[in-house]
Design a protein around this motif. Structure first.
Motif, short mmCIF file in Angstrom:
data_model
loop_
_atom_site.label_atom_id
_atom_site.label_comp_id
_atom_site.label_asym_id
_atom_site.label_seq_id
_atom_site.Cartn_x
_atom_site.Cartn_y
_atom_site.Cartn_z
N CYS A 100 0.59 -0.93 0.14
CA CYS A 100 -0.01 0.24 -0.35
C CYS A 100 0.91 1.33 0.03
O CYS A 100 2.57 1.35 0.77
CB CYS A 100 -1.14 0.00 1.33
N HIS A 102 0.48 3.83 1.42
CA HIS A 102 -0.04 4.93 2.46
C HIS A 102 1.05 4.60 3.51
O HIS A 102 2.06 5.36 3.61
CB HIS A 102 -1.36 4.59 2.98
N ARG A 103 0.91 3.79 3.95
CA ARG A 103 1.70 3.04 5.23
C ARG A 103 2.99 1.92 4.93
O ARG A 103 3.09 0.97 5.91
CB ARG A 103 1.73 3.45 6.17
N GLY A 104 2.34 1.22 3.05
CA GLY A 104 2.86 -0.27 3.25
C GLY A 104 2.56 -1.39 3.49
O GLY A 104 3.25 -2.36 3.55
N ALA A 105 1.01 -1.46 3.78
CA ALA A 105 0.63 -2.18 3.87
C ALA A 105 0.43 -3.52 3.33
O ALA A 105 0.66 -3.27 1.96
CB ALA A 105 -0.72 -2.53 5.23
N CYS A 120 -6.45 -2.08 1.35
CA CYS A 120 -5.75 -1.87 1.93
C CYS A 120 -6.45 -2.90 3.60
O CYS A 120 -6.84 -1.94 3.82
CB CYS A 120 -5.02 -0.83 2.41
N TYR A 122 -5.60 -2.10 6.56
CA TYR A 122 -4.62 -1.43 7.82
C TYR A 122 -5.63 -0.69 7.99
O TYR A 122 -6.18 -0.01 8.54
CB TYR A 122 -3.43 -1.22 7.21
N HIS A 123 -5.94 0.59 6.48
CA HIS A 123 -6.62 1.39 7.16
C HIS A 123 -8.07 1.84 5.59
O HIS A 123 -8.69 3.14 5.33
CB HIS A 123 -5.80 2.81 6.60
N ALA A 124 -7.87 0.67 5.47
CA ALA A 124 -9.24 0.50 3.84
C ALA A 124 -8.56 1.70 3.07
O ALA A 124 -9.35 1.62 2.30
CB ALA A 124 -10.22 0.74 4.40
N TRP A 125 -7.15 2.09 2.35
CA TRP A 125 -7.61 2.80 0.96
C TRP A 125 -7.83 1.72 -0.09
O TRP A 125 -7.23 0.13 -0.18
CB TRP A 125 -6.21 3.89 0.49
#
Ligand code: FES
Ligand SMILES: [Fe+2]
Length: 384
Positions: A100, A102-105, A120, A122-125
């Protein structure tokens, strides 16, 4: 020879093999070859192999038929690179790092599936199948970002011969025609695009070169595999190469029946057996299911120099009925046993013996030209 049709080449190889059957001979290379055992599991050399071979050369990652529909995807982890192959709505194959923006998940778990979007965990992007970022969660709170610059990172991919190819380097490029050269003609004759994948399984193994040595080796068949399929197999190989890719066959007595058959009556599917390899990591061999079955093994280095993993794909020309899938799974169990408990069991122990420091060199015979060729070619790509 490389420019001739697969049929012409296969028949020429058949005629030569029949001469060897009659003469009781096989082609031999000029000399034996010693190679330092340090080349197998030396950490520095292994890292160079990952960089200059596995992250540079196009790797065969699966069959086009695995991703038929738009939205179908396959996620893999090879040499520490997690990536997604996906079929776009335009029918194109695309490859993305499974990460991802955003921050790599990691976006999706390893395996196959189908979805309209990658979300994603993690934060659903959200990303679409072109890799574009199409959804930022709580966008009104997040602040200003240019979503057009926050798509997934692409990997170079290609489809050729019904197979999916990837270069595991986001900054790399792919030239599959250069990689395959005349071998594409030989792979094309199998028409992989029309086969069905009916079973896949993974087998842990030794250092990848110890495993690959085994795929290029008929010398061991009646001995190491004496309790399984080996006793009826010849241990005297005949090698052919197209660039770094090799076919290994043998003076099988059964081929003698074609001696007096005119070329245009020879049935290709009866003479194209043996083991076909794709450098640096694929082995293709027959397995007896339905009209025709093949086991296509994808060999990848593991997390350390003394480990590897192999994905065994079982593919068939028939329609995959439940009965056929069950039969393939039964054969797959047998091949798991043979490779795990005979080939890789032996390779893992060779690896441990190498680590003992007792021997400085291994020797490949004049009858092991395929192994000699593989190591010589690999060395030519490396500095150490
Ligand atoms: S890391 Fe993927 S949405 Fe945050
Ligand atoms: Fe074997």
């Amino acid at each position: 020879m490389d420019n001739e049709s697969a049929r012409t080449q296969l028949i020429a190889q058949l005629r030569r093999t029949i001469e060897h059957i009659d003469a009781g001979t096989i082609p031999l290379v000029d000399d034996t070859m010693s190679i330092p055992v340090d080349r197998y599991q030396n950490q520095e050399r292994w890292e160079e192999e990952i960089e200059k071979v596995f992250k540079t050369v196009p790797l065969m990652m699966g069959f086009s038929s695995e991703l038929k529909e738009a939205g179908a995807y396959k996620a893999m982890d090879v040499c520490g690179m997690k990536f997604i192959l996906t079929r776009g709505s335009d029918g194109e194959l695309r490859g993305f790092v499974n990460m991802c923006s955003h921050r790599g998940a990691q976006l999706v778990e390893e395996g196959s599936g189908a979805s309209r979007r990658f979300t994603c965990p993690y934060h659903a992007w959200n990303y679409d199948h072109d890799g574009a970022l199409v959804g930022v969660t709580n966008r009104q709170d997040f602040g200003e970002v240019d979503t057009s610059c926050l798509g997934l990172t692409s990997l170079p991919v290609a489809e050729k011969c019904g197979l999916m190819w990837v270069v595991l380097d986001p900054n790399g490029s792919i030239d599959i025609d250069a990689h395959l050269g005349g071998y594409a003609t030989m792979l094309d004759h199998f028409d992989f695009g029309s086969w069905n994948v009916v079973h896949q399984q993974e087998v842990p193994g030794p250092n990848w070169k110890l495993a690959y040595d085994g795929y290029l080796d008929f010398y061991h068949l009646p001995f190491l595999h004496r309790d399984t399929f080996g006793p009826d197999y010849p241990s005297r190989p005949i090698y052919d190469a197209w660039g770094p890719h090799q076919r290994m066959t043998a003076p099988y007595e059964a081929l003698a029946k074609w001696a007096d058959v005119p070329d245009d009556e020879v049935v290709l599917s009866e003479i194209d057996g043996g083991v076909w390899t794709i450098f640096p990591h694929v082995s293709i061999a027959g397995f007896p299911v339905g009209e025709r079955g093949l086991m296509v093994s994808q060999l990848f280095p593991g997390d350390t120099p003394d480990t590897s993993k192999t994905i065994q794909n079982f593919i068939v020309t028939d329609e995959p009925t439940d009965e056929l899938i069950a039969l393939a799974a039964k054969h797959a169990e047998f091949f798991d046993h043979v490779v795990r408990n005979e080939d890789y069991y032996t390779g893992i122990r060779i690896g441990k013996n190498i680590a003992s420091g007792a021997k400085s060199e291994f020797v490949f015979g004049r009858n092991e030209g395929g192994g000699q060729f593989f190591h010589t070619y690999l060395d030519s790509l490396l500095d150490t």
